[in-house]
Every structure is written in structure tokens, then in C-alpha cells.
Enzyme design. Sequence first.
Site, PDB file in Angstrom:
ATOM      1  N   HIS A 280       0.881  -1.171   0.000  1.00 39.66           N
ATOM      2  CA  HIS A 280       0.000   0.000   0.000  1.00 39.66           C
ATOM      3  C   HIS A 280       0.922   1.225   0.000  1.00 39.66           C
ATOM      4  CE1 HIS A 280      -2.350  -2.901   2.487  1.00 39.66           C
ATOM      5  NE2 HIS A 280      -3.435  -2.340   2.007  1.00 39.66           N
TER       6      HIS A 280
ATOM      7  N   ASP B 193       2.404   1.927   3.382  1.00 39.40           N
ATOM      8  CA  ASP B 193       3.430   1.032   3.944  1.00 39.40           C
ATOM      9  C   ASP B 193       4.824   1.513   3.619  1.00 39.40           C
ATOM     10  OD1 ASP B 193       1.170  -0.596   4.255  1.00 39.40           O
ATOM     11  OD2 ASP B 193       1.604  -1.689   2.391  1.00 39.40           O
TER      12      ASP B 193
HETATM   13  C1  XLS Z   1      -7.653  -6.630   4.964  1.00 41.71           C
HETATM   14  C2  XLS Z   1      -7.222  -6.872   3.582  1.00 41.71           C
HETATM   15  C3  XLS Z   1      -6.051  -6.019   3.108  1.00 41.71           C
HETATM   16  C4  XLS Z   1      -5.935  -6.077   1.628  1.00 41.71           C
HETATM   17  C5  XLS Z   1      -5.110  -4.978   1.050  1.00 41.71           C
HETATM   18  O1  XLS Z   1      -8.369  -7.405   5.574  1.00 41.71           O
HETATM   19  O2  XLS Z   1      -6.943  -8.231   3.443  1.00 41.71           O
HETATM   20  O3  XLS Z   1      -4.889  -6.392   3.763  1.00 41.71           O
HETATM   21  O4  XLS Z   1      -5.401  -7.292   1.195  1.00 41.71           O
HETATM   22  O5  XLS Z   1      -5.624  -3.734   1.345  1.00 41.71           O
END
Ligand code: XLS
Length: 431
Positions: free
Chosen positions: A97, A100
Site C-alpha cells: 500500500h 506502507d
Molecule cells: C484486509 C485486507 C487487506 C488487503 C489490502 O483485511 O486483506 O490487507 O489485502 O488492502
Amino acid sequence: MTDFFQDLKPLQFDPNGGDLCFRHYNPDEMLMGKRMEDHLRFAVAYWHSFAWPGGDPFGGQTFERPWFGETMELARLKADVAFEMFEILNVPFFCWHDADIRPEGSTFAEGRRNFEEIVEYIQSKMESSETRLLWGTANMFSHRRFMAGAATNPDPDVFAWCAATVKLCIDATHKLGGQNYVLWGGREGYETLLNTDLKRERQQAGRFLQMVVEYKHKIGFDGAILVEPKPQEPSKHQYDYDVATVYGFLKEFGLEDEVKMNIEQGHAILAGHSFEHELALASSLGIFGSIDMNRNDYQSGWDTDQFPNNVPEVALAYYEVLKAGGFSTGGTNFDAKLRRQSLDPVDLIAGHAGAMDICARGFKAAVQMLEDGTLESMRADRYSGWNSPEAQQMLGGDLVSAAERVEAEGIDPVPRSGRQEILENIVNRFV
Ligand code: XLS
Ligand code: NI
Ligand code: NI
């Protein structure tokens, strides 16, 4: 080199090796005419491995990482450590993301500059690395500005912020050669219907997704746009509830040929399905894309995001993936957190290595089940009555002609065993 992983060396495949090796994941092993690495397409999730501090609903940070903090220097250190881990694990992909990889900044423009700079840095690291980008995505759920939703927010300024953020993240994904772009709408839902205009919010979400697809084509990004369904958490109810719900949404907004699914094991369970159900359904609808292979604890009932450790479950999931034709742009992303007591660098390596081995075992079992063919031939046999011309004609006819056949041909259906126990016993030979 940083000193985070100290003297940890890249892991090797060694079926009789010690604690830190692959006992089952052999990237070069050929299965169904393809290398295991190219089948499984493993990815490390930057957020849980490098950005998550170890909190749970009752307590905050447990991990103390040398890169925690909001400076560009620390963001570069984080990237250095991440690429060292990719090399130790020999993992072909990673995912991020925006939040991150870069410090937030105090304005959008500052955050954008931070992001663009760190994307350049990651690009330079990728030049000397084998690890490629499986997908990029935008975190539009953590900051308080998103507390009432992202694209579905009642405030149009938040919609604008989302548009600017996703544009930036697709640009970066494109620049880094990413193979997919993911949208997971953690706050695209509601806490209470008492303050929610559900019709309007769904329209906003639909228009936003159309804008994402339009932009993808405008810049010539040829990766897949993926939506990741999840029924709830953090919101009480999320609009991307499960594969079936998202498919209806895509049809409503004319996006069913443009958008595919990133299906997470834990989310499937939260929605009251099995993982393989969600995979089989996406495949049957032509919208299967990629997977997040992280499970939840069946006792706690929330999204604990653990590394997979159940071979039979993983085998049934990969069986559906293989029947869907395997991955094209997608892969196996470990959207998984360590347990919050797993403080040491070696825990990060062991968590991923163990997960890769579990997946390799499950995948090999799935290949054997498919190659053996008994399951598929028994399934085909179950429907074999439909191969007759009369049965096919009936589908092209109407209720009246179907009804007439019953008496004219003296139809009297004979119930047949579904053979569930036998089928389960067959699966058990392979897992
Ligand atoms: C949260 C989601 C997230 C997505 C990416 O539950 O799994 O981690 O994979 O935003
Ligand atoms: Ni999740
Ligand atoms: Ni996920």
C-alpha cells in the site's frame, strides 16, 4: 546490507534440512509442465511484515523495528530490509500500500513527493533483485479522514482525495511493472444504516471503480484491476461482501469484463463460505484473479491474518485454482501477520518459509488429484444425463414442452448416490 537479518542466508530446498530451509517448496520442480515457482507465484505483503507494529484490540505495539518512524531515511531502511528478506526467501513477488512504503507527510503534496521518491528508490532496488511487484494498492482505511468511508464517503472532498491517491498508486504500480492493481474497501460500508444513504454510497463506489478502469486504459496499464471482497471488519457491513455480491455490483456498473477478484481465505470464512467456494464461484463467473493465502483462527472469529498451516484446506483451494486454469497475472500473496509475540527477525523468515512449504504440499496434492482424474470423472458422471439430446433440447424449450415429456416418456427419476464419503476418501489419499 543492513544488519537486521544478521547472518541469515538465502533458504535452500532441502527435504532433510534443518529449521530454516524449504522441505517441500522446490521452485524448479516441474509440475504439469511448469516450474513450481511459476505456478504458485508467492508474494510478501509489505504491510504486515514491515509496517505492522504488532497491536491487537487490547494492546499496542510489540515489535520494535529499527525502521519504525516517519522519515524518508527510515522508509529507505525499511525497503532495504524488505529486499533482503525477499532474497532470503527467494520470493518472486511483493505487494504494497502507499502507506506502507512512505511517510504520510503533512499535506497531500508532501505525501505525494515522499511516495514518488520512495517508488524511485524501490525501482532502483528492483533493478538488482529478482523480486517483482505482484500488486500495488492504496490504504484508504487507516487515516481518520477515511473513518466514514473512502469513495463512499458522504464528503466529496474525501472522494477527491481517494481519486488523487488511487491515481498516484496506479501510476506507481505501472512504473514498477506491477501485474495487478488491488482495491480493498475496508471502510466502503457502514456502521449504522441510521446515518447511511446506501443507494448513494453504492453509486459513488460504482462510479469510482469505473474511473479507475478508465484511467488504467488511459495510461496503458495492462495489469488486472482486482477487487478484494470482505464482508465486514473494520466496517460493520462492507459493500464488497463476497464474490457473488461483487459480481452483481460489477454487472450493475458494466465492469464484469474489466475487474477480477483477489480472494482472501480469511475473508471467505468471515462471509460464511469456504475458500474453495469463493474460488470456484469466481472461476465459474470468469472473474478469478489472485489470492491472499492467510487464514483466521477458527475460534476467535475475526481477521487474525495467520500464515496458512492446514495442508488439506490449501490443497482444496489450489485444486480450484488449477481448475480455473491457474494464475495468469495473479499469485499467492501472504497477507499474513506474525503473532504479536513473534518478535525476532527469524520469526518473519520462518513464518513465510513454513507457509511456502504448506502451499507447496497442498499444491502438489492438488496436482495429483487433478492428474489422477477420479474426482473429475466422478463429477462428470454425475451430470452425464445432461449429455443426451433430449436433455439439451429441454434447456432450449419451455416449461410446457418439458412438462409434456414427463408423461409422454413416462419419466420417473431414480435417485443416485452423491458419493460424498467416497469422494472425501479419495481426497484423503492425496493430502
Ligand atoms: C484486509 C485486507 C487487506 C488487503 C489490502 O483485511 O486483506 O490487507 O489485502 O488492502
Ligand atoms: Ni484481510
Ligand atoms: Ni488481503
